[in-house]
Write a protein that holds these residues in place. Structure first.
Motif, short mmCIF file in Angstrom:
data_model
loop_
_atom_site.label_atom_id
_atom_site.label_comp_id
_atom_site.label_asym_id
_atom_site.label_seq_id
_atom_site.Cartn_x
_atom_site.Cartn_y
_atom_site.Cartn_z
N ILE A 51 -28.31 101.68 36.78
CA ILE A 51 -29.45 101.64 35.89
C ILE A 51 -28.89 100.31 34.87
CG2 ILE A 51 -30.56 102.62 33.61
CD1 ILE A 51 -29.69 105.50 34.95
N VAL A 52 -29.94 99.45 35.00
CA VAL A 52 -29.90 97.95 34.07
C VAL A 52 -30.68 98.57 32.71
CG1 VAL A 52 -30.47 95.74 33.97
CG2 VAL A 52 -29.97 96.74 36.23
N GLY A 53 -29.61 98.31 31.68
CA GLY A 53 -30.37 98.67 30.46
C GLY A 53 -29.88 100.09 29.85
N GLY A 173 -28.08 101.76 23.32
CA GLY A 173 -29.17 101.85 22.45
C GLY A 173 -30.46 100.95 22.38
N GLY A 174 -30.18 99.98 23.17
CA GLY A 174 -31.47 99.10 23.44
C GLY A 174 -31.84 98.47 22.08
N ASN A 175 -33.28 98.24 21.85
CA ASN A 175 -33.79 97.75 20.82
C ASN A 175 -33.74 98.83 19.58
OD1 ASN A 175 -34.16 95.33 21.67
ND2 ASN A 175 -36.22 95.50 21.48
N GLN A 189 -30.41 96.61 14.03
CA GLN A 189 -30.32 95.11 14.34
C GLN A 189 -31.57 94.54 14.85
OE1 GLN A 189 -26.62 93.78 15.85
NE2 GLN A 189 -27.38 92.69 17.48
N TYR A 190 -32.63 95.37 15.50
CA TYR A 190 -33.69 94.62 16.07
C TYR A 190 -35.13 94.99 15.36
CZ TYR A 190 -30.20 94.02 19.75
OH TYR A 190 -28.81 93.71 20.37
N GLY A 191 -34.73 95.04 14.08
CA GLY A 191 -36.10 95.52 13.30
C GLY A 191 -35.86 97.05 13.12
N VAL A 192 -36.69 97.28 11.95
CA VAL A 192 -36.80 98.71 11.49
C VAL A 192 -37.46 99.56 12.46
CG1 VAL A 192 -38.71 98.59 9.98
CG2 VAL A 192 -37.15 100.11 9.42
N HIS A 193 -37.01 100.81 12.59
CA HIS A 193 -37.65 101.60 13.79
C HIS A 193 -37.95 103.10 13.06
CE1 HIS A 193 -36.53 98.85 16.69
NE2 HIS A 193 -37.18 99.77 17.86
N LEU A 194 -39.19 103.45 12.94
CA LEU A 194 -39.60 104.90 12.65
C LEU A 194 -40.03 105.60 13.49
CD1 LEU A 194 -39.27 104.42 9.74
CD2 LEU A 194 -40.63 102.17 10.39
N THR A 374 -34.63 98.26 33.62
CA THR A 374 -35.41 98.16 32.46
C THR A 374 -35.47 96.83 31.65
OG1 THR A 374 -33.75 99.00 30.83
CG2 THR A 374 -34.62 100.59 32.39
N GLY A 375 -34.98 95.87 32.36
CA GLY A 375 -35.27 94.64 32.02
C GLY A 375 -36.47 94.09 31.99
N PRO A 376 -36.67 92.50 31.66
CA PRO A 376 -38.15 91.97 31.94
C PRO A 376 -38.27 91.75 33.20
CG PRO A 376 -36.52 90.74 30.33
CD PRO A 376 -35.83 91.72 31.03
C1 LIG Z 1 -39.23 94.87 16.27
C2 LIG Z 1 -39.49 96.05 16.95
C3 LIG Z 1 -39.66 97.00 16.06
C4 LIG Z 1 -39.88 98.46 16.63
N1 LIG Z 1 -40.23 99.47 15.76
C5 LIG Z 1 -40.63 100.69 16.18
C6 LIG Z 1 -40.80 101.90 15.26
O1 LIG Z 1 -40.83 101.67 14.25
N2 LIG Z 1 -41.17 102.92 16.14
C7 LIG Z 1 -41.10 103.29 17.29
O2 LIG Z 1 -41.52 104.53 17.79
N3 LIG Z 1 -40.86 102.20 18.27
C8 LIG Z 1 -40.57 100.74 17.90
N4 LIG Z 1 -40.18 99.84 18.61
C9 LIG Z 1 -40.16 100.04 19.89
C10 LIG Z 1 -38.71 100.51 20.46
O3 LIG Z 1 -37.88 99.58 20.17
C11 LIG Z 1 -39.04 100.58 22.10
O4 LIG Z 1 -39.93 101.53 22.53
C12 LIG Z 1 -37.86 101.06 22.66
O5 LIG Z 1 -36.76 100.11 22.45
C13 LIG Z 1 -38.02 100.80 24.40
O6 LIG Z 1 -36.95 101.15 24.95
P1 LIG Z 1 -36.58 100.50 26.44
O7 LIG Z 1 -35.44 101.17 27.09
O8 LIG Z 1 -37.78 100.56 27.23
O9 LIG Z 1 -36.21 98.76 26.11
P2 LIG Z 1 -35.04 98.17 25.42
O10 LIG Z 1 -34.85 98.97 24.22
O11 LIG Z 1 -35.55 96.83 25.27
O12 LIG Z 1 -33.78 98.46 26.48
C14 LIG Z 1 -33.74 97.49 27.51
C15 LIG Z 1 -32.31 97.16 27.77
O13 LIG Z 1 -32.29 96.40 28.96
C16 LIG Z 1 -31.16 95.37 28.76
N5 LIG Z 1 -31.24 94.33 29.63
C17 LIG Z 1 -32.39 93.37 29.87
N6 LIG Z 1 -32.11 92.71 30.96
C18 LIG Z 1 -30.72 92.83 31.29
C19 LIG Z 1 -29.87 92.29 32.18
N7 LIG Z 1 -30.40 91.20 32.92
N8 LIG Z 1 -28.70 92.77 32.35
C20 LIG Z 1 -28.23 94.08 31.90
N9 LIG Z 1 -28.98 94.59 30.93
C21 LIG Z 1 -30.30 94.03 30.65
C22 LIG Z 1 -31.33 94.83 27.37
O14 LIG Z 1 -30.23 94.43 26.78
C23 LIG Z 1 -31.65 96.40 26.47
O15 LIG Z 1 -30.82 96.73 25.94
C24 LIG Z 1 -40.01 98.57 17.81
C25 LIG Z 1 -39.74 97.51 18.76
C26 LIG Z 1 -39.43 96.21 18.07
C27 LIG Z 1 -39.23 95.26 19.09
#
Ligand SMILES: Cc1cc2nc3c(=O)[nH]c(=O)nc-3n(C[C@H](O)[C@H](O)[C@H](O)COP(=O)(O)OP(=O)(O)OC[C@H]3O[C@@H](n4cnc5c(N)ncnc54)[C@H](O)[C@@H]3O)c2cc1C
Length: 530
Positions: A51-53, A173-175, A189-194, A374-376
């Motif tokens: 799992i990437v991410g 924990g990702g974002n 770290q990546y902006g306030v989360h509610l 789960t990356g871009p």
């Molecule tokens: C500024 C901001 C504020 C937010 N506020 C809220 C809020 O208030 N309430 C709310 O419900 N949601 C909020 N969100 C949304 C929330 O952050 C996302 O829904 C959630 O983080 C999505 O999870 P994810 O696992 O899909 O992505 P991510 O959290 O982005 O996880 C993806 C992971 O993949 C890793 N990755 C990427 N590329 C690679 C690679 N090449 N190799 C290894 N690892 C890699 C990254 O480092 C990251 O850790 C906010 C988002 C942002 C940006």
């Protein structure tokens, strides 16, 4: 007058401490919980899932795979024989998967029915020692003794669903990642989360991994009134907003609707964001609340954006000043990172490697059945030379203040929609009720000014026709990619709230389990944010 003691530009630096790291635990190699980096020396030769991410999407899939398809066997023999004792330095505290079983069987790893997610193990790679098997007579899972004259046939080695999670960041924990900073404040770290959700399934799921405290988010905006003076008003705009800014004298929903209707131009098919916003809010609110905020957020005026971008701007007829209206609104008592600790650490079926970029080690990955990316999505196909998808990012400016009364501003989040300042909002974490209790006695407070930028972490997909068309190309390729599934906000090029990301990952997992297929699928029931 607030006293600025520091004014630091803060862009994902390493001045943080995780709660574990900060509490005297010395993380190995600088990583929290003693987790390693790279894929050398993994405890297992092969994994079912790589799992990437380590964010929500990767975390939920790993947790579900372990809980629903995994089978925990008691540690026995040397590391690598059956499974090694986990090497985590941090003991799990709080409710973990095994402490709080839920209806989906979380934490009650049981022998699964055979499923196509567990295909036969491939032959060992040439030059590698075959995988160690338990010796006859040993009971790898403590099986029952049958009345067969004392001779027990060795039970077949059951399949074990194992996941390896890698993340290029140095934390889980990702974002959603939060931590206690050097002044003792819990910040994100990546902006306030509610957290807020209307999905009971998601609410039930997150309650397995954390205690939650009720919290209804209320946002204030510093907006210019009709005399050009700055006033503090509720956002989204409601009765109080128009009364304070424009002396509207509105006292009920009918009057509010009439006030808006007297101003809103009737535009049947808005051609751009400006026409859309005007048709929903009228010119006064548009100027005071939406126009310049949009410019700061997207670096484009609404007239330069798709009508769809402003189709959801909220205007309330009533007096509800809560930012979200979902039935479940709460904060995790010990922060978001703790949820990931409880989900993923000390689970013998999940190995984690941090500071490990998939693209740098993809040739060295252990054997695996399926890759969960789960990356871009455009990064995955970067070698094909297709254009990149566009994102907006954020830059945070941190300031420490010791204001009279201990607080810098009136609320956790104060928006600045006007053209008078460049930042979009200021967040003061001291207002969050899930801070360590001693925070509230401190004279100081930490604030973060947020600036939208083009560079930095990919945060918000830019919704325009070119990006949508490009994403479609990537999505078509992803659907055909053998043995890889693309999950999450970056892989779907879609802004997901946390609850949507959780639901998406849960449904992705269900889908794979039910269909018994490893083929990628992007059809889920997640609805866009209301
Ligand atoms: C500024 C901001 C504020 C937010 N506020 C809220 C809020 O208030 N309430 C709310 O419900 N949601 C909020 N969100 C949304 C929330 O952050 C996302 O829904 C959630 O983080 C999505 O999870 P994810 O696992 O899909 O992505 P991510 O959290 O982005 O996880 C993806 C992971 O993949 C890793 N990755 C990427 N590329 C690679 C690679 N090449 N190799 C290894 N690892 C890699 C990254 O480092 C990251 O850790 C906010 C988002 C942002 C940006």
């Amino acid at each position: 007058m607030p006293l600025a003691k520091t004014n630091l530009v803060w862009e994902g630096d390493l001045r943080r401490q995780t709660e574990a790291g900060g509490a005297g635990m010395a993380p190995a190699a600088g990583l929290p919980y003693g987790l390693g980096s790279g894929v050398e020396g993994l405890p297992h030769e092969r994994y079912d899932l790589v799992i990437v991410g380590a964010g929500i999407s990767g975390g939920v899939i790993a947790e579900r795979a372990a809980a629903e398809l995994g089978l925990v066997r008691p540690p026995r023999g040397p590391p690598g024989h059956l499974h090694p004792a986990p090497s985590r330095a941090v003991p799990r505290r709080g409710p973990g998967p095994r402490a709080a079983p839920g209806p989906e069987g979380a934490g009650r790893p049981r022998r699964p029915a055979p499923t196509p997610l567990e295909p036969p193990r491939p032959a060992p790679r040439p030059g590698r020692a075959p995988r160690a098997r338990p010796k006859a007579g040993r009971r790898p899972c403590g099986g029952l003794t049958r009345g067969n004259g004392g001779h027990r046939a060795p039970p077949p080695t059951p399949p074990v669903q194992r996941s390896l999670i890698i993340d290029k960041r140095d934390h889980i924990g990702g974002n959603c990642y939060d931590f206690i900073n050097d002044k003792g404040f819990r910040i994100s770290q990546y902006g306030v989360h509610l957290f807020h959700t209307k999905y009971d399934r998601v609410w039930e799921y997150v309650n397995r991994f954390s205690e939650w405290m009720p919290y209804e988010h209320r946002v204030k905006g510093k907006c210019l009134d009709h005399n050009g003076e700055v006033k503090l008003v509720p956002i989204p705009p409601s009765q109080e907003t128009v009364n304070t800014l424009f002396e509207a004298g509105v006292t009920n929903e009918d009057e509010m609707e009439a006030w808006l209707d007297a101003r809103r131009p009737k535009i049947l098919n808005p051609r751009n964001g400006e026409e859309m916003a005007l048709s929903r809010s009228g010119p006064e609110l548009y100027e005071a609340v939406f126009k310049y905020y949009t410019k700061k957020q997207w670096d484009k005026f609404p007239a330069e954006l798709d009508a769809s971008v402003l189709a959801r701007i909220p205007v309330r007829l009533n007096t509800d000043d809560r930012y979200f209206t979902d039935p479940h609104q709460a904060l995790p008592k010990d922060g978001y990172t703790k949820i990931f600790e409880n989900m993923l650490l000390d689970n013998p079926l999940i190995d984690i490697r941090l500071s490990t970029d998939f693209f740098q080690i993809r040739d060295q990955l252990p054997e695996h059945t399926m890759l969960v990316f789960t990356g871009p999505i455009d990064a995955y196909y970067a070698s094909l030379g297709l254009p990149k998808l566009e994102y907006r990012s954020l830059r945070f400016e941190e300031e420490y203040h010791e204001p009279e009364g201990g607080f810098y501003q009136e609320a956790l989040q104060v928006n600045h929609p006007g053209p008078n300042v460049d930042y979009t909002r200021i967040v003061e974490y001291k207002h969050k009720p899930n801070q360590p209790t001693e925070v509230y006695d401190k004279p100081g407070t930490v604030i973060f000014k947020e600036y939208s930028t083009d560079v930095g972490e990919p945060y918000y997909p830019v919704p325009n026709p070119a990006n949508r068309e490009l994403y479609e190309k990537y999505r078509e390729m992803a659907e055909k990619e053998p043995g890889v599934i693309f999950v999450g906000r970056l892989a779907s090029y879609k802004y997901f709230n946390m609850d949507q990301a959780i639901l998406n990952a849960l449904e992705m997992f269900d889908n794979l389990k039910e269909k018994g297929t490893l083929e990628p699928s992007t059809e889920f029931k997640v609805l866009p944010k209301a």
